[in-house]
Design a protein around this motif. Structure first.
Motif, PDB file in Angstrom:
ATOM      1  N   LEU A  31       0.832  -1.198   0.000  1.00  0.00           N
ATOM      2  CA  LEU A  31       0.000   0.000   0.000  1.00  0.00           C
ATOM      3  C   LEU A  31       0.872   1.255   0.000  1.00  0.00           C
ATOM      4  CD1 LEU A  31      -2.851   1.146   0.116  1.00  0.00           C
ATOM      5  CD2 LEU A  31      -2.759   0.984   2.614  1.00  0.00           C
ATOM      6  N   MET A  32       1.923   1.241   0.820  1.00  0.00           N
ATOM      7  CA  MET A  32       2.809   2.401   0.855  1.00  0.00           C
ATOM      8  C   MET A  32       3.487   2.605  -0.496  1.00  0.00           C
ATOM      9  SD  MET A  32       6.015   3.258   3.408  1.00  0.00           S
ATOM     10  CE  MET A  32       7.120   2.024   2.688  1.00  0.00           C
ATOM     11  N   TYR A  33       3.966   1.512  -1.098  1.00  0.00           N
ATOM     12  CA  TYR A  33       4.638   1.634  -2.383  1.00  0.00           C
ATOM     13  C   TYR A  33       3.667   1.891  -3.524  1.00  0.00           C
ATOM     14  CZ  TYR A  33       9.241   0.514  -0.591  1.00  0.00           C
ATOM     15  OH  TYR A  33      10.445   0.566   0.080  1.00  0.00           O
ATOM     16  N   GLY A  34       2.361   1.844  -3.235  1.00  0.00           N
ATOM     17  CA  GLY A  34       1.393   2.290  -4.225  1.00  0.00           C
ATOM     18  C   GLY A  34       1.624   3.745  -4.595  1.00  0.00           C
ATOM     19  N   GLY A  35       2.152   4.514  -3.641  1.00  0.00           N
ATOM     20  CA  GLY A  35       2.510   5.906  -3.929  1.00  0.00           C
ATOM     21  C   GLY A  35       3.585   5.998  -4.989  1.00  0.00           C
ATOM     22  N   GLN A  36       4.481   5.009  -5.027  1.00  0.00           N
ATOM     23  CA  GLN A  36       5.512   4.964  -6.058  1.00  0.00           C
ATOM     24  C   GLN A  36       4.874   4.778  -7.428  1.00  0.00           C
ATOM     25  OE1 GLN A  36       8.394   1.822  -5.495  1.00  0.00           O
ATOM     26  NE2 GLN A  36       9.340   2.136  -7.470  1.00  0.00           N
ATOM     27  N   ALA A  37       3.865   3.918  -7.500  1.00  0.00           N
ATOM     28  CA  ALA A  37       3.180   3.682  -8.768  1.00  0.00           C
ATOM     29  C   ALA A  37       2.475   4.949  -9.244  1.00  0.00           C
ATOM     30  CB  ALA A  37       2.174   2.544  -8.611  1.00  0.00           C
ATOM     31  N   VAL A  38       1.864   5.682  -8.315  1.00  0.00           N
ATOM     32  CA  VAL A  38       1.187   6.933  -8.674  1.00  0.00           C
ATOM     33  C   VAL A  38       2.180   7.915  -9.279  1.00  0.00           C
ATOM     34  CG1 VAL A  38      -0.012   8.954  -7.756  1.00  0.00           C
ATOM     35  CG2 VAL A  38      -0.637   6.675  -6.963  1.00  0.00           C
ATOM     36  N   ALA A  39       3.320   8.084  -8.609  1.00  0.00           N
ATOM     37  CA  ALA A  39       4.336   9.018  -9.093  1.00  0.00           C
ATOM     38  C   ALA A  39       4.900   8.576 -10.437  1.00  0.00           C
ATOM     39  CB  ALA A  39       5.451   9.141  -8.055  1.00  0.00           C
ATOM     40  N   ALA A  40       5.174   7.262 -10.567  1.00  0.00           N
ATOM     41  CA  ALA A  40       5.741   6.752 -11.813  1.00  0.00           C
ATOM     42  C   ALA A  40       4.783   6.940 -12.982  1.00  0.00           C
ATOM     43  CB  ALA A  40       6.095   5.274 -11.659  1.00  0.00           C
ATOM     44  N   ALA A  41       3.482   6.816 -12.722  1.00  0.00           N
ATOM     45  CA  ALA A  41       2.489   6.896 -13.791  1.00  0.00           C
ATOM     46  C   ALA A  41       2.212   8.330 -14.230  1.00  0.00           C
ATOM     47  CB  ALA A  41       1.185   6.229 -13.346  1.00  0.00           C
ATOM     48  N   PHE A  42       2.187   9.256 -13.273  1.00  0.00           N
ATOM     49  CA  PHE A  42       1.664  10.582 -13.589  1.00  0.00           C
ATOM     50  C   PHE A  42       2.641  11.744 -13.456  1.00  0.00           C
ATOM     51  CE2 PHE A  42      -2.015   8.071 -11.922  1.00  0.00           C
ATOM     52  CZ  PHE A  42      -2.648   7.897 -13.146  1.00  0.00           C
ATOM     53  N   ALA A  43       3.739  11.575 -12.720  1.00  0.00           N
ATOM     54  CA  ALA A  43       4.620  12.713 -12.437  1.00  0.00           C
ATOM     55  C   ALA A  43       5.199  13.334 -13.707  1.00  0.00           C
ATOM     56  CB  ALA A  43       5.740  12.294 -11.494  1.00  0.00           C
ATOM     57  N   ALA A  44       5.845  12.507 -14.542  1.00  0.00           N
ATOM     58  CA  ALA A  44       6.500  13.040 -15.737  1.00  0.00           C
ATOM     59  C   ALA A  44       5.505  13.622 -16.749  1.00  0.00           C
ATOM     60  CB  ALA A  44       7.369  11.966 -16.382  1.00  0.00           C
ATOM     61  N   PRO A  45       4.419  12.883 -17.106  1.00  0.00           N
ATOM     62  CA  PRO A  45       3.467  13.462 -18.068  1.00  0.00           C
ATOM     63  C   PRO A  45       2.805  14.734 -17.547  1.00  0.00           C
ATOM     64  CG  PRO A  45       3.084  11.101 -17.787  1.00  0.00           C
ATOM     65  CD  PRO A  45       4.064  11.494 -16.752  1.00  0.00           C
ATOM     66  N   LEU A  46       2.406  14.736 -16.269  1.00  0.00           N
ATOM     67  CA  LEU A  46       1.762  15.921 -15.706  1.00  0.00           C
ATOM     68  C   LEU A  46       2.730  17.089 -15.616  1.00  0.00           C
ATOM     69  CD1 LEU A  46      -0.593  14.722 -12.815  1.00  0.00           C
ATOM     70  CD2 LEU A  46      -1.214  15.954 -14.893  1.00  0.00           C
ATOM     71  N   GLY A  47       3.975  16.799 -15.220  1.00  0.00           N
ATOM     72  CA  GLY A  47       4.967  17.855 -15.123  1.00  0.00           C
ATOM     73  C   GLY A  47       5.195  18.537 -16.452  1.00  0.00           C
ATOM     74  N   SER A  48       5.355  17.735 -17.501  1.00  0.00           N
ATOM     75  CA  SER A  48       5.572  18.287 -18.832  1.00  0.00           C
ATOM     76  C   SER A  48       4.362  19.086 -19.315  1.00  0.00           C
ATOM     77  CB  SER A  48       5.876  17.149 -19.807  1.00  0.00           C
ATOM     78  OG  SER A  48       6.093  17.643 -21.100  1.00  0.00           O
ATOM     79  N   TYR A  49       3.162  18.535 -19.089  1.00  0.00           N
ATOM     80  CA  TYR A  49       1.932  19.203 -19.551  1.00  0.00           C
ATOM     81  C   TYR A  49       1.673  20.504 -18.793  1.00  0.00           C
ATOM     82  CZ  TYR A  49      -3.046  20.035 -20.356  1.00  0.00           C
ATOM     83  OH  TYR A  49      -4.252  20.613 -20.661  1.00  0.00           O
ATOM     84  N   LEU A  50       1.723  20.423 -17.451  1.00  0.00           N
ATOM     85  CA  LEU A  50       1.459  21.614 -16.652  1.00  0.00           C
ATOM     86  C   LEU A  50       2.537  22.678 -16.821  1.00  0.00           C
ATOM     87  CD1 LEU A  50       0.163  20.016 -13.308  1.00  0.00           C
ATOM     88  CD2 LEU A  50      -1.169  21.173 -15.082  1.00  0.00           C
ATOM     89  N   GLY A  51       3.774  22.215 -17.071  1.00  0.00           N
ATOM     90  CA  GLY A  51       4.850  23.173 -17.301  1.00  0.00           C
ATOM     91  C   GLY A  51       4.572  24.070 -18.485  1.00  0.00           C
ATOM     92  N   GLY A  52       3.922  23.507 -19.522  1.00  0.00           N
ATOM     93  CA  GLY A  52       3.567  24.310 -20.679  1.00  0.00           C
ATOM     94  C   GLY A  52       2.437  25.283 -20.401  1.00  0.00           C
ATOM     95  N   LEU A  53       1.605  24.993 -19.399  1.00  0.00           N
ATOM     96  CA  LEU A  53       0.462  25.852 -19.073  1.00  0.00           C
ATOM     97  C   LEU A  53       0.797  26.927 -18.047  1.00  0.00           C
ATOM     98  CD1 LEU A  53      -2.428  23.222 -18.792  1.00  0.00           C
ATOM     99  CD2 LEU A  53      -1.925  24.733 -20.723  1.00  0.00           C
ATOM    100  N   ILE A  54       1.477  26.544 -16.974  1.00  0.00           N
ATOM    101  CA  ILE A  54       1.697  27.469 -15.863  1.00  0.00           C
ATOM    102  C   ILE A  54       3.180  27.724 -15.577  1.00  0.00           C
ATOM    103  CG2 ILE A  54      -0.494  26.892 -14.760  1.00  0.00           C
ATOM    104  CD1 ILE A  54       0.967  25.029 -12.878  1.00  0.00           C
ATOM    105  N   GLY A  55       4.051  27.160 -16.398  1.00  0.00           N
ATOM    106  CA  GLY A  55       5.476  27.371 -16.212  1.00  0.00           C
ATOM    107  C   GLY A  55       6.048  26.418 -15.169  1.00  0.00           C
ATOM    108  N   TRP A  56       7.385  26.219 -15.212  1.00  0.00           N
ATOM    109  CA  TRP A  56       7.991  25.234 -14.317  1.00  0.00           C
ATOM    110  C   TRP A  56       7.872  25.643 -12.854  1.00  0.00           C
ATOM    111  CZ3 TRP A  56      12.111  26.455 -11.162  1.00  0.00           C
ATOM    112  CH2 TRP A  56      12.865  27.596 -11.481  1.00  0.00           C
ATOM    113  N   ARG A  57       7.918  26.950 -12.571  1.00  0.00           N
ATOM    114  CA  ARG A  57       7.750  27.394 -11.180  1.00  0.00           C
ATOM    115  C   ARG A  57       6.332  27.078 -10.697  1.00  0.00           C
ATOM    116  NH1 ARG A  57      12.055  30.630  -9.693  1.00  0.00           N
ATOM    117  NH2 ARG A  57      13.237  31.521 -11.432  1.00  0.00           N
TER     118      ARG A  57
END
Length: 393
Positions: free
Chosen positions: A143-169
């Motif tokens: 259950l704790m490492y389920g957080g790892q799966a969440v980050a692995a699945a969504f961190a990079a795509p969301l970071g790239s997408y949101l960075g284009g909308l609201i900037g890296w900061r």
């Protein structure tokens, strides 16, 4: 102190486990988010892409140092307070990155994040062992490492997408309220976790004197080294060998990350009292998947299937190895956790270095072949697992 010594009600502990799972997701997101924002961050801080990449790796170095010192430095401090303090450091690190006006500030922020990473992972398994009965530890770890799966699945795509909308900061500011909520959740959900004695650094020598544990650490190092020799350079492989563009690349990375949910779910059920029989499985499955990519990586469907298998085992790997530690070094879980986290972080850094050298001087296929070789060594060391349990001492 074990669960039994703590006298906790088992049902009341799962909220704390969930709070730690959220912390895992946020930690890994904060750790790897700069990878998807590397170019704009370099422009915003008047630095090169290479400098930003080096700053990102500093969190791994400080995590190694912290993992070896945390149990000694924290002394007899209540582990609930330590976990809250580490989460507060993550919050401070994110704010510093979001407000950074210089490369030096980014470096300082990444060092702070590394302290949080090393400290959290070193204590996490021992805390889980105190939150739930022994029979529920594998499920709680999953259950704790389920957080790892969440980050692995969504961190990079969301970071790239949101960075284009609201900037890296803006992306880093967006993480701040989530970490704040997690900090408050720790305060509410975690029970008091007092420590009866101060950890002596000499216990590391005692643990390394246990042949089964030392052999396990060697197998662990080659397993994680193999995984990150491949994973660090997955993008150039997919671009050069599979021939994908940015959109398809994002889909493949999402498949890899999403498969992690399957890995954590299945591993929580598989890890039982005979976890030693599973210890060679991560290197075997992930090494075979990497070999499959070398043979069939020019086909999109085959690549997607192989990445899904690799991603599922990637999250299961942590549950399996921490399950091994909880069963075989249960008398010194904090010290054992510190050594394991130090080995894992060092292996990740070394694997990335080996892969980089092979990539620069040979090719990306040589990098993946190097990953397969490391996996074979891990399999040979782990064997059938019988020499990695305390009954063999």
């Amino acid at each position: 102190m074990s669960f039994a010594e703590g006298g906790r009600n088992a049902g009341a502990a799962w909220g704390a486990v969930l709070s730690m799972s959220l912390c895992v997701a946020l930690l890994l997101t904060a750790e790897f988010m700069p990878v998807s924002l590397l170019t704009p961050m370099a422009g915003g801080l008047n630095a090169t892409n290479g400098q930003i990449g080096q700053a990102v790796s500093l969190s791994g170095f400080s995590a190694v140092v912290t993992s070896l010192l945390i149990t000694t430095v924290a002394g007899r401090l209540n582990r609930k307070l330590v976990l809250i303090a580490l989460t507060a450091l993550m919050l401070l690190s994110l704010v510093m990155v979001a407000m950074a006006q210089s490369f030096a500030t980014l470096i300082a922020a990444r060092v702070l994040l590394g302290i949080c990473i090393g400290g959290f992972w070193s204590l996490a398994t021992s805390i889980i062992m105190r939150l739930v009965p022994a029979k529920d530890v594998p499920r709680a770890l999953a259950l704790m490492y389920g957080g790892q799966a969440v980050a692995a699945a969504f961190a990079a795509p969301l970071g790239s997408y949101l960075g284009g909308l609201i900037g890296w900061r803006g992306v880093f500011w967006a993480l701040v309220p989530f970490v704040t909520v997690n900090l408050l959740w720790h305060l509410i959900a975690l029970p008091s976790l007092p420590t009866r004695f101060k950890q002596d650094i000499r216990v590391f020598g005692q643990l390394l004197g246990r042949r089964y544990f030392l052999r396990g650490l060697l197998a662990l190092s080659f397993t994680f080294g193999s995984a990150f020799t491949m994973f660090t350079y997955l993008r150039p492989f997919l671009e050069e060998i599979t021939g994908v563009g940015v959109d398809t690349l994002s889909i493949l990375l999402l498949i890899l990350g999403s498969a992690g949910f399957v890995g954590t779910s299945v591993s929580g059920r598989l890890v039982g009292n005979q976890v030693e029989r599973l210890l060679r499985l991560p290197a075997l499955v992930m090494g075979s998947s990497t070999l499959g990519l070398l043979l069939f990586g020019d086909g999109l469907i085959a690549t997607g299937i192989l990445l899904a298998v690799w991603g599922a085992m990637n999250t299961a790997m942590s549950v399996i190895w921490m399950g091994w530690m909880s069963q075989n070094v249960d008398d010194q879980p904090e010290a054992a956790g510190s050594l394991m986290v130090a080995i894992i972080q060092a292996s990740i850094l070394l694997g990335a270095m080996i892969g980089g050298v092979l990539l620069d001087h040979l090719s990306v296929t040589a990098t993946f072949a190097g990953s397969v070789v490391l996996a074979l060594v891990a399999i040979a060391i782990a064997g059938n697992g019988r020499k990695l349990v305390k009954s063999s001492a």
